[in-house]
Every structure is written in structure tokens, then in C-alpha cells.
Design an enzyme around this catalytic site. Structure first.
Site, PDB file in Angstrom:
ATOM      1  N   LYS A  44      45.464  45.790  43.039  1.00 39.33           N
ATOM      2  CA  LYS A  44      44.366  46.060  42.504  1.00 39.33           C
ATOM      3  C   LYS A  44      44.161  46.995  41.329  1.00 39.33           C
ATOM      4  O   LYS A  44      45.111  47.945  41.260  1.00 39.33           O
ATOM      5  CB  LYS A  44      43.391  46.787  43.502  1.00 39.33           C
ATOM      6  CG  LYS A  44      41.939  47.106  42.913  1.00 39.33           C
ATOM      7  CD  LYS A  44      41.199  45.979  42.790  1.00 39.33           C
ATOM      8  CE  LYS A  44      39.663  46.413  42.186  1.00 39.33           C
ATOM      9  NZ  LYS A  44      38.868  45.369  41.701  1.00 39.33           N
ATOM     10  N   SER A  45      43.583  46.631  40.266  1.00 37.12           N
ATOM     11  CA  SER A  45      43.761  47.521  39.051  1.00 37.12           C
ATOM     12  C   SER A  45      43.165  48.860  39.431  1.00 37.12           C
ATOM     13  O   SER A  45      42.242  49.273  40.013  1.00 37.12           O
ATOM     14  CB  SER A  45      42.718  46.764  37.973  1.00 37.12           C
ATOM     15  OG  SER A  45      43.134  45.629  37.527  1.00 37.12           O
ATOM     16  N   CYS A 131      38.228  44.078  32.261  1.00 35.32           N
ATOM     17  CA  CYS A 131      37.222  44.236  33.487  1.00 35.32           C
ATOM     18  C   CYS A 131      35.849  44.018  32.791  1.00 35.32           C
ATOM     19  O   CYS A 131      35.501  44.895  31.945  1.00 35.32           O
ATOM     20  CB  CYS A 131      37.549  45.548  34.104  1.00 35.32           C
ATOM     21  SG  CYS A 131      36.060  45.467  35.241  1.00 35.32           S
ATOM     22  N   ASN A 194      41.263  36.340  32.760  1.00 34.44           N
ATOM     23  CA  ASN A 194      40.228  37.158  33.822  1.00 34.44           C
ATOM     24  C   ASN A 194      39.102  36.467  34.030  1.00 34.44           C
ATOM     25  O   ASN A 194      38.804  35.276  33.563  1.00 34.44           O
ATOM     26  CB  ASN A 194      39.951  38.464  33.300  1.00 34.44           C
ATOM     27  CG  ASN A 194      39.927  39.519  34.448  1.00 34.44           C
ATOM     28  OD1 ASN A 194      39.015  39.338  35.308  1.00 34.44           O
ATOM     29  ND2 ASN A 194      40.188  40.661  34.361  1.00 34.44           N
ATOM     30  N   GLY A 272      42.954  33.580  42.399  1.00 31.22           N
ATOM     31  CA  GLY A 272      42.077  34.695  42.719  1.00 31.22           C
ATOM     32  C   GLY A 272      40.865  34.114  43.872  1.00 31.22           C
ATOM     33  O   GLY A 272      41.035  34.339  44.927  1.00 31.22           O
TER      34      GLY A 272
END
Ligand code: DHB
Length: 312
Positions: A44-45, A131, A194, A272
């Protein structure tokens, strides 16, 4: 036959979890590593300090498996937690590890990169420049000068295997501009895409938004982003130096989706939304579907497929 390579990192399988899904805790990370048909795990970032993330509900699955919307807001256990995990795990697993970082400022990212540089971590580092869910913080990679600046600062000292996670682009000139920035640096990989940032989903029963943060705006994933993912993988593969590997992420629910991303030039594939929906069995199912497609077409090697998209 489903193997890949980035620099010294060998992957026995091309499928990985996408950062953010099933990778926040050590238990979840272990689960990804222990699943047979994954080639690596992505953390996880991380931010320097732990974060609770945005208020719930912050994740929603659309009807008919159209896709997902989320505004998690970077909930994570903090940089030290993930560094402790990877330093321990890299001694016991043969799978590669991607350490994802998403500092809220350039300086926070540089500080975390310094700490990785000074550590014994020998995996890959993914700098998340995309993000969309932290209020007041724009997606860095939509600002080409800011992207150039952070990469200049990072590569001035960082000698490990570093790549970037990008947001989707929607304009041919933007593909040209981001590739021109990225090609100046010795990146190990680029990961695209993303989520498509700041979509809006409405519940028809109640006429309300489906997630709480940011008035309902959130990043889109799953089936509805597949065409955008294919375009970004294709466009960047056509423009990036051949030394930069491409990780294709976005809209993978089937073996055919993986095959299509490889046709566009992807080296590795991340899942994802469908991992969130289906859990780790997705890796076996998608692998079986991909293997059947390759067999039906008479291929025994992904190199016969990679980048072979035909135009008419
Ligand atoms: C989050 C979402 C992202 O798309 C990302 O790259 C990082 C964090 C989040 O909301 O937690």
C-alpha cells in the site's frame, strides 16, 4: 512461460496486486505472496506517518461489474511498518517486492527515498505520482514540471530500481509530454494506469452519491477503465525508451484483458478492482484463462504476443 524480468528482478508470473488493494497489513501482503499465481507483491502506498484515510463509506462496487469508485484517502500503516515488513520478507520469499510511496509533498517523497536508499531493501520502489483522493493535493503527474522536478531530485541520489505510477492521460500531446519527461531518467518501469480520478456514481434508489469523501467524487477502476488503460499502455510503450518496462494496470477482470494489455506492450499486469471484488482466487482464474488463450492461438511464450497489436 508466463514469466517476466525487470532488471535483476525475475517474475515467475506476470500478475501482481495493484497498490492499494489487499496490501495494507502484513497479513494481506503475506496472502498476496502466498498465492501461487502472483509474481510479486506491491505494498500500500506509504506516507511517513500512519493515516486513517477518509471517512467511510469510501469504496463502492457498481452494478453489473461495471467497475468501482473509491476515495480511500491513503489509509496506511506508515513508512516504518512497510520497511520493517519488506526487510524481513525479502530474506524469506523468492518473489519480488514493490515498495510503493506516496508522500503528500515532494519533500516527503524525497525523505522516504533517502530512507530506502540508506536501507538494505533490494526490491523495486514505485513512486506514486497519481493519488487522486487527498483533498487539496493534485495528482503530481498531471503537472509535467513538478514531475520533472521530483525525478531530478530523486535520481540525484537514488540508485535502486525506481519506477513511477501514473494517472491516465487523455490527450495525445499529454502522452508526448509525459514521455519526454520520463525518458530523461533511468526509470526501471512505468506503471499505468492509476484510477481515473474524480468520477461520480449515483445511487438511483436514493438519488445520493455512493461514497462519503469529497461530496462523492472518487477514483474509478475496473471494467469501465479498461479502454483507457489499453490506450495508456500502448501510447507509453510507443514513446518510452525500451529500457523502461511498462506495468499495465486497469480494468483486468479476465485472461483476455491481460492478453490485450500485453498486445499493447505491457511486461507485467496488475489487478486492482477485481482483486477487491473476487479475492486472491482471481489470480488462478485469470491465469487459467490467459493460458487457454495462448494455447488456442498456438503461442507458448508471451514474447510472441507482447506489443504485437495489429493496426488496420
Ligand atoms: C489512494 C488512491 C489512489 O489511487 C492512490 O494512487 C493512492 C491512494 C487512496 O485513496 O488511498
Amino acid at each position: 512461460t508466463l514469466s517476466a524480468q525487470i532488471r535483476d528482478h525475475h517474475f515467475d508470473h506476470i500478475l501482481l496486486n495493484a497498490a492499494g488493494v489487499m496490501c495494507q497489513t502484513t497479513e494481506e501482503l503475506d496472502q498476496i505472496i502466498e498465492t501461487s499465481n502472483t509474481g510479486a507483491v506491491v505494498t500500500k502506498s506509504a506516507t511517513t506517518a500512519p493515516r486513517p484515510g477518509n471517512p467511510k463509506p469510501r469504496y463502492h462496487e457498481m452494478q453489473d461489474n461495471l467497475g468501482t469508485i473509491n476515495s480511500m484517502g491513503l489509509p496506511n500503516e506508515g513508512f516504518d511498518y512497510y520497511l520493517d515488513y519488506v526487510l524481513d520478507k525479502q530474506n524469506t520469499t523468492s518473489k519480488s517486492i514493490f515498495f510503493s510511496i506516496a508522500g503528500l509533498t515532494k519533500q516527503e517523497n524525497i525523505d522516504m527515498l533517502h530512507r530506502l536508499q540508506d536501507s538494505n531493501f533490494n526490491g523495486l520502489v514505485e513512486l506514486n505520482l497519481s493519488c487522486p483522493n487527498v483533498p487539496g493535493k493534485p495528482q503530481t503527474a498531471y503537472d509535467f514540471e513538478a514531475t520533472q522536478a521530483i525525478l531530478e531530485e530523486a535520481f540525484a541520489f537514488f540508485t535502486g530500481d525506481l519506477g513511477v505510477k501514473l494517472p491516465p492521460y487523455f490527450d495525445i500531446v499529454h502522452f508526448n509530454q509525459i514521455a519526454e519527461v520520463l525518458n530523461q531518467f533511468p526509470l526501471a518501469f512505468v506503471n499505468t494506469i492509476n484510477s481515473i480520478g474524480n468520477g461520480l456514481v449515483i445511487d438511483p434508489e436514493t438519488d445520493t452519491v455512493v461514497i462519503k469523501p469529497k461530496g462523492g467524487f472518487g477514483g474509478l477502476g475496473g471494467t469501465i477503465v479498461k479502454a483507457t488503460a489499453l490506450a495508456n499502455v500502448r501510447a507509453l510503450r510507443q514513446r518510452l525508451n525500451s529500457s523502461i518496462k511498462v506495468i499495465g494496470t486497469g480494468g483486468v477482470t479476465s485472461g483476455r484483458d491481460v492478453y490485450d494489455l500485453i498486445l499493447c506492450g505491457a511486461d507485467l499486469i496488475e489487478i486492482g478492482s477485481q482483486l477487491a471484488i473476487e479475492g486472491t482466487p482471481v489470480f488462478d482464474r485469470v491465469t487459467d484463462e490467459l493460458t487457454a488463450i495462448l494455447k488456442a492461438k498456438g503461442y507458448d511464450n508471451l514474447n510472441q504476443v507482447r506489443g504485437q497489436l495489429q493496426i488496420i
